[in-house]
Design a protein around this motif. Structure first.
Motif, PDB file in Angstrom:
ATOM      1  N   ARG A 209       2.508   1.607  -3.467  1.00 22.00           N
ATOM      2  CA  ARG A 209       1.381   2.139  -4.485  1.00 22.00           C
ATOM      3  C   ARG A 209       1.322   3.677  -4.208  1.00 22.00           C
ATOM      4  O   ARG A 209       1.049   4.565  -5.273  1.00 22.00           O
ATOM      5  N   ASP A 210       1.334   4.145  -3.044  1.00 20.64           N
ATOM      6  CA  ASP A 210       1.039   5.484  -2.566  1.00 20.64           C
ATOM      7  C   ASP A 210       2.062   6.432  -3.308  1.00 20.64           C
ATOM      8  O   ASP A 210       1.846   7.518  -3.555  1.00 20.64           O
TER       9      ASP A 210
ATOM     10  N   GLU B 284       0.787  -1.198   0.042  1.00 25.32           N
ATOM     11  CA  GLU B 284      -0.122  -0.006  -0.172  1.00 25.32           C
ATOM     12  C   GLU B 284       0.849   1.280  -0.031  1.00 25.32           C
ATOM     13  O   GLU B 284       0.427   2.047  -0.694  1.00 25.32           O
ATOM     14  N   GLU B 285       1.802   1.312   0.785  1.00 26.35           N
ATOM     15  CA  GLU B 285       2.869   2.349   0.890  1.00 26.35           C
ATOM     16  C   GLU B 285       3.586   2.494  -0.702  1.00 26.35           C
ATOM     17  O   GLU B 285       3.815   3.812  -0.913  1.00 26.35           O
TER      18      GLU B 285
ATOM     19  N   THR C  67      -8.910   6.766  -5.921  1.00 21.25           N
ATOM     20  CA  THR C  67      -8.341   5.224  -5.760  1.00 21.25           C
ATOM     21  C   THR C  67      -6.952   5.738  -6.741  1.00 21.25           C
ATOM     22  O   THR C  67      -6.658   6.278  -7.453  1.00 21.25           O
TER      23      THR C  67
END
Length: 599
Positions: free
Chosen positions: A98-99, A95-96, A113
């Motif tokens: 992709r952020d 998740e990090e 998103t």
């Protein structure tokens, strides 16, 4: 004979004047059915009908449902994002990472998103010191995924789109497969439907089983070539509707009037069991190729039972092929333990007063105002059922949560829907059941439109969509039954085929409705479906009631069907005396009414 008929009509008129039954109950053409007396001699509710309904109506529907619907799950597109190298040099979570590497965009609810198709244009693997790096050093320029895509494998190890990257620039590849399927279903229904009425139900049955099997098995082998994959998927579409229609029509035409809803129930339950088992198999196997093989082969295996497939004797009689009709009824009688000894001459005498219809394909379904009106309303009902069914099924596999359970929920509710549909259809009539189901579906769309944009109501949306699917299955059961009962024997398969032609023509919209719902606005499909449900509910009220009526055999009978029905009325069964009086116009049949031949 004329004196008997006049006495019978006089007695009916007297009973009607005394209020024993209404005018709609004394239309002799709707109750007088000499074919049923012939079938009683062969057995119209015996072991053969039981075998036929289990294997060729219910069993083939079970197999056909899987070979027809398995492509929906195999073409599912899981959550995906651009593959970006360099995470292995960090301790960031997915998740990090992709952020940091992916831009954001609004989804179908308007929520931001991660982009599925774009990445920031920079080489993240060249960054040595992540402790001092921050997003202000990142470029704002984006590009399409240069290193391909990563897919969420929570539910699927592989699908056809994940194996061949049918995403982003190719995201319409999947939609186009469904559209091609709908288009070829239109062509196949037009061709094979009329062939069923011209060359026989059994002939079309064999074509359908072979084409469906070869088409789907061929598509499994051709996924590396998109063109050939489309062609093979189209071959399935050509024959898939007649795969269900031909056996069911034969079953209807060799059984008692009171068994017609039971036969439709057999087929509907076979379909639902197949679509319920299918997602569980994929959940277990997790790979699209083994799943497709396992769910496609059973249809081909039905050919092992082909020696038990007969041609409809009712259809043969309508074509004046009396000798062949007798052969088929003797097969039924032998299996049922009966003795059928009617001669070709006797059969010709029974039907000597009925002229053979000259038909002109689909155009004959518009011969006369009443038949044309029924055809138009039935066609529209099929359109509403089809576009809502495929939209809900396709949408269910793209909802949040477990895609297999979402699909299963939409399938498992069909079985109780058929139970309710059969009960209501036999108790209150097909017309009332059809209309009420449509109108309740319309009302259910309203809260979905209001609350679907709020993620807090995600579970409620799934429940309401499942309830609409329940109502859709109930309506499908009733519309299918009405369609089989309204059209005459000489045009029955053509009439059913016309319904599926129109249904698939409008069904082409379903994949695009899903595309709108998943990429633009989640409410968009329900705006359109709600309007269609409302119009369908109103239109269904103007169809004739078919409960307790004999199957019309000629265009003339179909043209007068429901002529004496009252708009605000529920169907009533004909009196036993009335049914007996109907036989007075066929004195040749009195010799057939022997107690030892009763099933």
């Amino acid at each position: 004979m004329r004196d008997k008929l006049e006495q019978a009509n006089s007695r009916k008129a007297s009973q009607a004047s005394q209020g024993k039954f209404s005018q709609m109950d004394i239309d002799e053409s709707e109750f007088n059915d000499p074919f049923q007396q012939l079938m009683e001699k062969a057995g119209n509710h015996g072991r053969y009908q039981t075998l036929y309904n289990f294997v060729f109506v219910g069993g083939l529907a079970f197999c056909g449902a899987m070979i027809y619907m398995n492509i929906i799950l195999a073409l599912n597109i899981p959550d995906h994002w651009c593959t970006v190298a360099g995470r292995e040099n960090t301790n960031f979570s997915l998740e990090e990472w992709r952020d940091i590497t992916l831009p954001k965009q609004a989804d179908n609810r308007g929520k931001l998103t991660f982009s599925n198709c774009e990445v920031y244009r920079m080489n993240f693997s060249d960054i040595d010191d992540w402790s001092s790096w921050n997003t202000t050093q990142r470029t704002n320029i984006t590009e399409s995924c240069p290193n391909g895509w990563s897919f969420d494998k929570t539910w699927y190890e592989s699908t056809i789109p994940t194996d061949h990257n049918w995403v982003c620039a190719k995201d319409l590849f999947v939609t186009n497969v469904f559209v091609v399927g709908r288009v070829t279903e239109v062509a196949g229904s037009f061709i094979l439907g009329q062939m069923g009425d011209s060359y026989g139900r059994r002939f079309v049955y064999y074509i359908s089983v072979v084409f469906c099997s070869l088409g789907r098995l061929g598509s499994i082998l051709c996924t590396s070539s998109y063109t050939w994959f489309l062609i093979m998927s189209g071959i399935v579409g050509l024959s898939v509707n007649s795969l269900f229609q031909s056996p069911q029509i034969i079953g209807m035409e060799i059984s008692r009037e009171e068994d017609r809803s039971r036969i439709a129930f057999f087929q509907s339950c076979g379909w639902s069991i197949g679509t319920t088992l299918m997602p569980l198999l994929y959940w277990w196997l997790r790979h699209w190729d083994s799943f497709m093989w396992l769910t496609s082969l059973p249809t081909a295996m039905v050919l092992l039972f082909s020696k038990y497939v007969i041609e409809s004797p009712r259809w043969l009689i309508s074509k004046r092929r009396f000798r062949e009709a007798i052969v088929q009824m003797q097969k039924i009688a032998k299996f049922n333990g009966h003795r059928f000894d009617v001669t070709e001459k006797e059969l010709a005498e029974i039907y000597s007063r009925e002229k053979q219809d000259v038909t002109f394909g689909i155009a004959s379904l518009f011969a006369g105002w009443r038949l044309a009106r029924n055809t138009i309303i039935m066609g529209f009902s099929w359109c509403v059922v089809a576009v809502s069914y495929f939209t809900l099924v396709l949408f269910s596999s793209r909802m949040a949560g477990n895609p297999f359970l979402n699909f299963l929920y939409q399938s498992v509710v069909e079985i109780p829907a058929y139970v309710v549909g059969r009960y209501m259809g036999d108790k209150y009539g097909r017309r009332f059941t059809n209309s009420v189901s449509f109108l309740i579906s319309f009302v259910t769309c309203l809260p979905i439109i209001v609350y679907s944009v709020d993620e807090r109501y995600e579970d409620l949306m799934i429940y309401l969509a499942t309830f609409i699917k329940f109502l859709n299955a109930l309506t499908f059961f009733t519309v299918n039954l009405q369609c089989l009962e309204i059209y005459p024997t000489c045009m029955r398969q053509t009439g059913v085929a016309l319904g599926t032609i129109l249904a698939n023509a409008i069904g082409v919209l379903a994949p695009y409705l899903v595309y709108l719902g998943t990429t633009v606005d989640i409410r968009a499909p329900y705006y359109i479906l709600g309007l269609l449900f409302l119009l369908g509910g109103i239109g269904a009220l103007f169809l004739p009631e078919t409960l307790h009526k004999k199957l019309p055999d000629t265009l003339e009978e179909a043209g007068h069907f429901g002529k004496h029905d009252k708009f605000f009325s529920l169907p009533k069964p004909p009196l036993a005396a009335d049914q007996d009086d109907g036989l007075s116009s066929h004195p040749e049949l009195t010799s057939l009414r022997r107690s030892e031949t009763a099933p």
